[in-house]
Write an enzyme that holds these catalytic residues in place. Structure first.
Site, mmCIF file in Angstrom:
data_model
loop_
_atom_site.group_PDB
_atom_site.id
_atom_site.type_symbol
_atom_site.label_atom_id
_atom_site.label_comp_id
_atom_site.label_asym_id
_atom_site.label_seq_id
_atom_site.Cartn_x
_atom_site.Cartn_y
_atom_site.Cartn_z
ATOM 1 N N MET A 156 -109.314 -4.968 -79.595
ATOM 2 C CA MET A 156 -108.112 -4.178 -79.333
ATOM 3 C C MET A 156 -107.846 -3.182 -80.463
ATOM 4 S SD MET A 156 -106.723 -5.120 -76.434
ATOM 5 C CE MET A 156 -105.007 -4.598 -76.587
ATOM 6 N N CYS A 185 -83.232 -6.586 -76.386
ATOM 7 C CA CYS A 185 -84.084 -6.680 -75.201
ATOM 8 C C CYS A 185 -83.832 -8.047 -74.579
ATOM 9 C CB CYS A 185 -85.561 -6.481 -75.541
ATOM 10 S SG CYS A 185 -86.266 -7.791 -76.568
#
Length: 484
Positions: A186, A458
């Site tokens: 990644m 959030c």
């Protein structure tokens, strides 16, 4: 509430033992994912489908379950159904009328039936009888067998009638863990996120390996993408996140490797390190986001030279994809906005990279490299359970307070996506709330009034904690996390 999960066609053509094993794995995945949302969910595996039931019939629960089912690999389609027993064909008609009368008003329609079991009628008779009855009962409706406005789907299994109220397209692919484990390299860019998604969809339990070239902020960004991919598409199975500090390796390359060979040598070092990590974790293959010809290191010649450092299989799901195709998929799966904010570090270390590396020349340059540096960074690899990334972020942001009660004059920053914000608005009375999606926070936070205190919010606290760490690392001290 009941859902019928259909099996992928490629599963149905497997041998009986393999089909049964794949279906059982899919049932387990469905159960693991949906019970994170609703503990009352139960499943039952049948030969040709999986039944999902819950006692919570609320619209909110239905919406969450539908969205989760859409993202589980191995599901090509699933149905929302109403189940009941029936007496005869006329009873089927009456039950269908009760469900679909309103949906066919002023529309064309047809009836399609599938039947399993012993009955004194066939599927065609059901279609004709029910369709004819609906046509007579609902005067504004008209039968149209080709391209109707509404298609009414019925499934009959022995004495049970399943009236389909809605059909949903699934992700497709294979259930996770029907294939062997892979390790995805990644970078945080478009390519690595999409290639990881492709392998998850194909049924491989996908672990993540990150070579840090850009400091803690870079690592935070890649953790966000990896956690997002796992949470959205792979949460049925545990995976690991491996973080390797590769800055010492880059420094060694810059000092001892000829400029044109740096890019290929760096990729070879990454593959060497990833191979060691995969071997220790008993992971069968590596995954990269390389696309043929996209950058200098991704020519056939260079990829061949890169491959020579390992006997481990390297999968490149995006080899034949154009860049725009990759970005389109990233947008579709939700990783585009993450990747936009993460710079590409691998391309900056070589000014005139070779596009036709010669193996002997590369190996000669690597002769100047101190491999003790590589061994050291691999031995110091940090390993995380992907589920603990949120917890790890919480530990790292010890300088950021978690706030339950909002101080006077503080501003709450809702960092959820616009879709999440619209579905579940944050209402805090007189408290000032600003809406800045997490993927825009890094570029827009500096424009805010720095004399004020900001509380990031959030739904689950993971993104807000990671973003708080990012802002801290960039010198902003007026940040806290709002956790009501």
């Amino acid at each position: 509430m009941k859902f019928i999960v259909k099996l992928q066609a490629e599963i149905t053509i497997k041998s009986r033992p393999v089909r049964k094993r794949f279906t059982k794995i899919l049932e387990s995945s469905v159960k693991n994912v949906l019970r994170r949302i609703d503990e009352q969910v139960t499943t039952r595996m049948n030969w040709d489908n999986i039944e999902v039931n819950t006692k919570d019939n609320s619209p909110e629960n239905r919406e969450r379950l539908v969205e989760a089912l859409k993202c589980i690999p191995g599901i090509p389609m699933f149905l929302e159904v109403q189940q009941s027993e029936f007496v005869d064909v006329h009873d089927i008609y009456e039950k269908t009328l009760a469900v679909h009368a309103e949906s066919i008003e002023n529309k064309t329609f047809c009836v399609r039936a599938k039947r399993t079991g012993n009955h004194d009628f066939n599927s065609l008779k059901v279609e004709q009888y029910v369709g004819g009855g609906l046509n007579q009962q609902v005067e504004s409706a008209k039968v149209k067998l080709k391209n109707p406005d509404v298609t009414i789907h019925l499934e009959i299994k022995n004495k049970d009638l399943f009236i389909v109220t809605q059909r949903h397209k699934g992700l497709g692919g294979f259930p996770i863990a029907t294939q062997e484990d892979v390790l995805s390299l990644m970078s945080g860019g478009f390519d690595s996120g999409v290639s990881s998604y492709q392998m998850i969809k194909k049924g491989a339990r996908t672990h993540y390996c990150f070579f840090n070239l850009g400091g803690s902020a870079h690592e935070v960004g890649v953790k966000q993408i990896s956690y997002y991919l796992w949470n959205k598409f792979g949460a049925s199975h545990k995976v690991k996140f491996f973080a390797v500090d590769f800055e010492p390796v880059v420094a060694e390359i810059l000092e001892n490797v000829e400029n044109s060979q740096m890019g290929v040598v760096l990729k070879r070092m990454m593959i060497r390190a990833a191979t060691k990590i995969a071997e220790r974790g008993k992971i069968q293959a590596l995954v990269t986001g390389e696309s043929l010809g996209q950058v200098s290191s991704q020519t056939l010649t260079n990829l061949n030279v890169i491959n020579r450092v390992t006997d481990t299989l390297i999968l490149r799901p995006l080899a034949a994809y154009d860049k725009q195709d990759i970005i389109d998929i990233a947008r579709k799966i939700g990783t585009e906005e993450f990747s936009k904010t993460i710079p590409e570090y691998c391309g900056v270390i070589s000014k005139k990279p070779t596009v036709k590396a010669v193996l002997s020349k590369v190996e000669e340059e690597e002769g100047n490299f101190d491999f003790d540096v590589l061994d050291k960074v691999v031995s110091e690899t940090r390993v995380y359970d992907i589920r603990d990334i949120g917890k790890e972020a919480e530990e790292e942001i010890h300088a950021v307070d978690l706030v339950e009660n909002i101080p006077e004059n503080a501003v709450v920053v809702d960092i959820r996506s616009p879709e999440e914000e619209e579905d579940k608005p944050l209402e805090l009375g007189d408290v000032e709330v600003k809406h800045i999606p997490f993927y825009k926070l890094s570029t827009q936070f500096g424009d805010l009034d720095m004399t004020k205190e900001y509380l990031l919010y959030c739904d689950h606290g993971v993104m807000s904690k990671l973003q708080a760490l990012y802002l801290l690392d960039n010198g902003f001290k007026n940040v806290k996390v709002y956790r009501p």
